[in-house]
Design a protein around this motif. Structure first.
Motif, PDB file in Angstrom:
ATOM      1  N   GLN A 128      -2.982  25.035 104.589  1.00 50.79           N
ATOM      2  CA  GLN A 128      -3.284  26.188 103.758  1.00 50.79           C
ATOM      3  C   GLN A 128      -4.330  27.059 104.439  1.00 50.79           C
ATOM      4  O   GLN A 128      -5.263  26.572 105.067  1.00 50.79           O
ATOM      5  CB  GLN A 128      -3.795  25.729 102.393  1.00 50.79           C
ATOM      6  CG  GLN A 128      -4.046  26.855 101.414  1.00 50.79           C
ATOM      7  CD  GLN A 128      -4.430  26.322 100.038  1.00 50.79           C
ATOM      8  OE1 GLN A 128      -4.347  25.120  99.791  1.00 50.79           O
ATOM      9  NE2 GLN A 128      -4.847  27.205  99.160  1.00 50.79           N
ATOM     10  N   ASP A 129      -4.153  28.388 104.297  1.00 55.24           N
ATOM     11  CA  ASP A 129      -5.099  29.324 104.901  1.00 55.24           C
ATOM     12  C   ASP A 129      -6.482  29.147 104.295  1.00 55.24           C
ATOM     13  O   ASP A 129      -6.621  28.969 103.085  1.00 55.24           O
ATOM     14  CB  ASP A 129      -4.638  30.764 104.678  1.00 55.24           C
ATOM     15  CG  ASP A 129      -3.573  31.179 105.676  1.00 55.24           C
ATOM     16  OD1 ASP A 129      -3.350  30.431 106.643  1.00 55.24           O
ATOM     17  OD2 ASP A 129      -2.964  32.246 105.488  1.00 55.24           O
ATOM     18  N   ILE A 130      -7.478  29.185 105.142  1.00 56.10           N
ATOM     19  CA  ILE A 130      -8.869  29.151 104.700  1.00 56.10           C
ATOM     20  C   ILE A 130      -9.487  30.508 105.004  1.00 56.10           C
ATOM     21  O   ILE A 130      -9.432  30.983 106.142  1.00 56.10           O
ATOM     22  CB  ILE A 130      -9.651  28.039 105.411  1.00 56.10           C
ATOM     23  CG1 ILE A 130      -9.045  26.666 105.076  1.00 56.10           C
ATOM     24  CG2 ILE A 130     -11.123  28.070 105.010  1.00 56.10           C
ATOM     25  CD1 ILE A 130      -9.653  25.520 105.851  1.00 56.10           C
ATOM     26  N   PHE A 131     -10.060  31.142 103.989  1.00 52.96           N
ATOM     27  CA  PHE A 131     -10.628  32.478 104.147  1.00 52.96           C
ATOM     28  C   PHE A 131     -12.137  32.398 104.333  1.00 52.96           C
ATOM     29  O   PHE A 131     -12.787  31.477 103.835  1.00 52.96           O
ATOM     30  CB  PHE A 131     -10.271  33.345 102.943  1.00 52.96           C
ATOM     31  CG  PHE A 131      -8.835  33.798 102.945  1.00 52.96           C
ATOM     32  CD1 PHE A 131      -8.497  35.076 103.344  1.00 52.96           C
ATOM     33  CD2 PHE A 131      -7.824  32.922 102.589  1.00 52.96           C
ATOM     34  CE1 PHE A 131      -7.174  35.483 103.373  1.00 52.96           C
ATOM     35  CE2 PHE A 131      -6.497  33.325 102.608  1.00 52.96           C
ATOM     36  CZ  PHE A 131      -6.168  34.610 103.012  1.00 52.96           C
ATOM     37  N   ASP A 132     -12.672  33.363 105.061  1.00 54.62           N
ATOM     38  CA  ASP A 132     -14.128  33.443 105.230  1.00 54.62           C
ATOM     39  C   ASP A 132     -14.805  33.770 103.907  1.00 54.62           C
ATOM     40  O   ASP A 132     -15.856  33.212 103.568  1.00 54.62           O
ATOM     41  CB  ASP A 132     -14.494  34.520 106.251  1.00 54.62           C
ATOM     42  CG  ASP A 132     -14.041  34.180 107.647  1.00 54.62           C
ATOM     43  OD1 ASP A 132     -14.009  32.983 107.987  1.00 54.62           O
ATOM     44  OD2 ASP A 132     -13.701  35.111 108.408  1.00 54.62           O
ATOM     45  N   LEU A 133     -14.190  34.705 103.168  1.00 54.11           N
ATOM     46  CA  LEU A 133     -14.786  35.193 101.931  1.00 54.11           C
ATOM     47  C   LEU A 133     -13.684  35.440 100.913  1.00 54.11           C
ATOM     48  O   LEU A 133     -12.727  36.158 101.191  1.00 54.11           O
ATOM     49  CB  LEU A 133     -15.562  36.494 102.174  1.00 54.11           C
ATOM     50  CG  LEU A 133     -16.165  37.176 100.946  1.00 54.11           C
ATOM     51  CD1 LEU A 133     -17.291  36.332 100.353  1.00 54.11           C
ATOM     52  CD2 LEU A 133     -16.695  38.575 101.293  1.00 54.11           C
ATOM     53  N   THR A 134     -13.827  34.852  99.742  1.00 51.31           N
ATOM     54  CA  THR A 134     -12.926  35.145  98.628  1.00 51.31           C
ATOM     55  C   THR A 134     -13.725  35.880  97.561  1.00 51.31           C
ATOM     56  O   THR A 134     -14.754  35.379  97.088  1.00 51.31           O
ATOM     57  CB  THR A 134     -12.306  33.869  98.041  1.00 51.31           C
ATOM     58  OG1 THR A 134     -11.480  33.262  99.041  1.00 51.31           O
ATOM     59  CG2 THR A 134     -11.453  34.197  96.826  1.00 51.31           C
ATOM     60  N   ILE A 135     -13.247  37.057  97.207  1.00 48.00           N
ATOM     61  CA  ILE A 135     -13.901  37.885  96.201  1.00 48.00           C
ATOM     62  C   ILE A 135     -13.157  37.696  94.891  1.00 48.00           C
ATOM     63  O   ILE A 135     -11.945  37.929  94.811  1.00 48.00           O
ATOM     64  CB  ILE A 135     -13.902  39.364  96.620  1.00 48.00           C
ATOM     65  CG1 ILE A 135     -14.668  39.527  97.939  1.00 48.00           C
ATOM     66  CG2 ILE A 135     -14.512  40.234  95.527  1.00 48.00           C
ATOM     67  CD1 ILE A 135     -14.529  40.908  98.560  1.00 48.00           C
ATOM     68  N   ILE A 136     -13.863  37.272  93.867  1.00 47.27           N
ATOM     69  CA  ILE A 136     -13.261  37.068  92.551  1.00 47.27           C
ATOM     70  C   ILE A 136     -13.559  38.306  91.712  1.00 47.27           C
ATOM     71  O   ILE A 136     -14.695  38.516  91.281  1.00 47.27           O
ATOM     72  CB  ILE A 136     -13.796  35.797  91.883  1.00 47.27           C
ATOM     73  CG1 ILE A 136     -13.519  34.570  92.764  1.00 47.27           C
ATOM     74  CG2 ILE A 136     -13.168  35.603  90.512  1.00 47.27           C
ATOM     75  CD1 ILE A 136     -14.103  33.279  92.229  1.00 47.27           C
ATOM     76  N   GLY A 137     -12.546  39.124  91.514  1.00 47.19           N
ATOM     77  CA  GLY A 137     -12.707  40.368  90.762  1.00 47.19           C
ATOM     78  C   GLY A 137     -12.393  41.573  91.622  1.00 47.19           C
ATOM     79  O   GLY A 137     -13.040  41.780  92.649  1.00 47.19           O
ATOM     80  N   GLY A 138     -11.394  42.363  91.207  1.00 44.96           N
ATOM     81  CA  GLY A 138     -10.965  43.515  91.996  1.00 44.96           C
ATOM     82  C   GLY A 138     -11.350  44.849  91.396  1.00 44.96           C
ATOM     83  O   GLY A 138     -10.606  45.836  91.508  1.00 44.96           O
ATOM     84  N   GLY A 139     -12.513  44.904  90.745  1.00 44.28           N
ATOM     85  CA  GLY A 139     -13.021  46.173  90.238  1.00 44.28           C
ATOM     86  C   GLY A 139     -13.682  46.968  91.348  1.00 44.28           C
ATOM     87  O   GLY A 139     -13.543  46.645  92.538  1.00 44.28           O
ATOM     88  N   PRO A 140     -14.428  48.025  91.022  1.00 38.14           N
ATOM     89  CA  PRO A 140     -15.032  48.874  92.055  1.00 38.14           C
ATOM     90  C   PRO A 140     -15.967  48.123  93.002  1.00 38.14           C
ATOM     91  O   PRO A 140     -15.940  48.357  94.211  1.00 38.14           O
ATOM     92  CB  PRO A 140     -15.783  49.952  91.256  1.00 38.14           C
ATOM     93  CG  PRO A 140     -15.869  49.435  89.859  1.00 38.14           C
ATOM     94  CD  PRO A 140     -14.679  48.555  89.668  1.00 38.14           C
ATOM     95  N   VAL A 141     -16.774  47.211  92.478  1.00 32.39           N
ATOM     96  CA  VAL A 141     -17.696  46.452  93.332  1.00 32.39           C
ATOM     97  C   VAL A 141     -16.916  45.518  94.241  1.00 32.39           C
ATOM     98  O   VAL A 141     -17.212  45.395  95.441  1.00 32.39           O
ATOM     99  CB  VAL A 141     -18.724  45.683  92.481  1.00 32.39           C
ATOM    100  CG1 VAL A 141     -19.617  44.810  93.366  1.00 32.39           C
ATOM    101  CG2 VAL A 141     -19.582  46.649  91.670  1.00 32.39           C
ATOM    102  N   GLY A 142     -15.906  44.847  93.699  1.00 31.47           N
ATOM    103  CA  GLY A 142     -15.078  43.967  94.511  1.00 31.47           C
ATOM    104  C   GLY A 142     -14.336  44.714  95.602  1.00 31.47           C
ATOM    105  O   GLY A 142     -14.208  44.228  96.733  1.00 31.47           O
ATOM    106  N   LEU A 143     -13.842  45.912  95.287  1.00 29.53           N
ATOM    107  CA  LEU A 143     -13.126  46.725  96.272  1.00 29.53           C
ATOM    108  C   LEU A 143     -14.045  47.135  97.418  1.00 29.53           C
ATOM    109  O   LEU A 143     -13.681  47.041  98.595  1.00 29.53           O
ATOM    110  CB  LEU A 143     -12.538  47.968  95.598  1.00 29.53           C
ATOM    111  CG  LEU A 143     -11.267  47.755  94.777  1.00 29.53           C
ATOM    112  CD1 LEU A 143     -10.918  49.023  94.015  1.00 29.53           C
ATOM    113  CD2 LEU A 143     -10.114  47.356  95.675  1.00 29.53           C
TER     114      LEU A 143
END
Length: 326
Positions: A3-18
């Motif tokens: 399984q792919d391992i990501f450096d950073l996972t952002i939980i929440g795709g609102g303006p701050v997450g974007l």
């Protein structure tokens, strides 16, 4: 297949997450965004697309949907993996990896940035007979198209910033706007109140709505009662916008196993939680003196991303140069 391992996972795709995803892309991190909705933009996109935002740097004023469109165009310049319709059920850390369990799958990440805002919200509704049957016809809790109010007599209920802003936004479109509040004074920014005073919006205070007046199953007016004198009056209206705020339906992140509880995540000046490798930005992050503005969260995003990068690469320089010289 591993399984792919990501450096950073952002939980929440609102303006701050974007904006965090975009900045992480500039730092050449492998980034994933997990979003519970089926689109990016958070509450601005879902609830307030027509709302005018006036407290963002560089924008004298901008519609929420236009601001989100700009953020989407910006983040499209970098490589980001998106997972939609996934609500986080739990988070756990094993060795140096976070396991993020959602209603659909499990994601592996070396660091996490939580940008869920205040969590999932539902509007505080008007508890009157027939209110439910009128929703999205003549009774609204948010505005997706101001043209629906064109040439109409509109009543706006509420006394905070949102109610005042909507009354001012609808004034040039509607035939007439009434702003109805149960107290004498409003809880809005001074600048907004000065605009309200100079506008044609008629303020009715202190009044409460006792009933909805119907004509052929359509809204035709409001039965009002004066809070102090108990005087009653009928106010003819075509449309009603209720701006009583929203109720948080659940905690934004279920991560009790990490020792974090409640709707907010305490962070330090590095936007770092008590769990190494887990960061928070925007309204979900809390610290003394914090002011919950979009602009605040947009400033916290690169701070969190840069410290997450330094957490992964301690040999690197913590403070990056300006993006123009990256």
């Amino acid at each position: 297949m591993a399984q792919d391992i990501f450096d950073l996972t952002i939980i929440g795709g609102g303006p701050v997450g974007l904006f965090a995803a975009y900045y992480a892309g500039l730092r050449q991190m492998k980034v994933k965004v997990v979003e519970s909705l089926n689109d990016l933009g958070g509450q601005l996109q879902l609830l307030y697309p027509e709302k005018v935002i006036k407290d963002l740097p560089g924008f004298p004023q901008v519609k929420a949907q236009d601001f989100i469109a700009q953020l989407k165009a910006q983040v499209a310049q970098v490589d980001v993996t998106y997972c939609f319709n996934e609500e986080v059920d739990a988070c756990e850390k094993k060795a140096d990896l976070f396991y993020i369990h959602t209603n659909q799958s499990t994601h592996l990440s070396r660091t996490i940035l939580v940008t869920t805002g205040g969590g999932a919200f539902v509007p505080r509704k008007l508890a009157l007979p027939a209110s439910e049957t009128l929703e999205q016809q003549s009774l609204f809790y948010h505005v997706t198209d101001v043209e629906n109010f064109k040439g109409q007599v509109v009543g706006v209920l509420g006394g905070g910033d949102s109610a005042v802003d909507w009354a001012l936004t609808l004034e040039p479109v509607a035939k007439k706007v009434y702003l109805i509040h149960r107290r004498d004074n409003f809880r809005a920014l001074e600048h907004s109140m000065s605009q309200l005073t100079a506008s044609s919006v008629e303020r009715l205070t202190p009044y409460v709505v006792e009933d909805l007046v119907l004509a052929e199953n359509n809204l035709s007016g409001l039965q009002l009662r004066h809070v102090k004198t108990k005087e009653q009056r009928t106010l003819p209206v075509d449309k009603l916008l209720v701006s009583y705020g929203f109720i948080n339906t659940h905690a934004p992140l279920a991560c009790e196993s990490l020792g974090l509880e409640g709707n907010n995540i305490p962070v330090n000046s590095r936007c770092e939680s008590s769990v190494p490798g887990l960061y928070a930005a925007g309204d979900v992050a809390c610290y003394p003196g914090k002011i919950n503005l979009i602009a605040t969260g947009l400033g916290e995003a690169p701070t969190a991303v840069s410290n997450a990068y330094f957490y992964l690469h301690p040999e690197s320089r913590l403070q990056p140069t300006h993006s123009t010289s990256m």
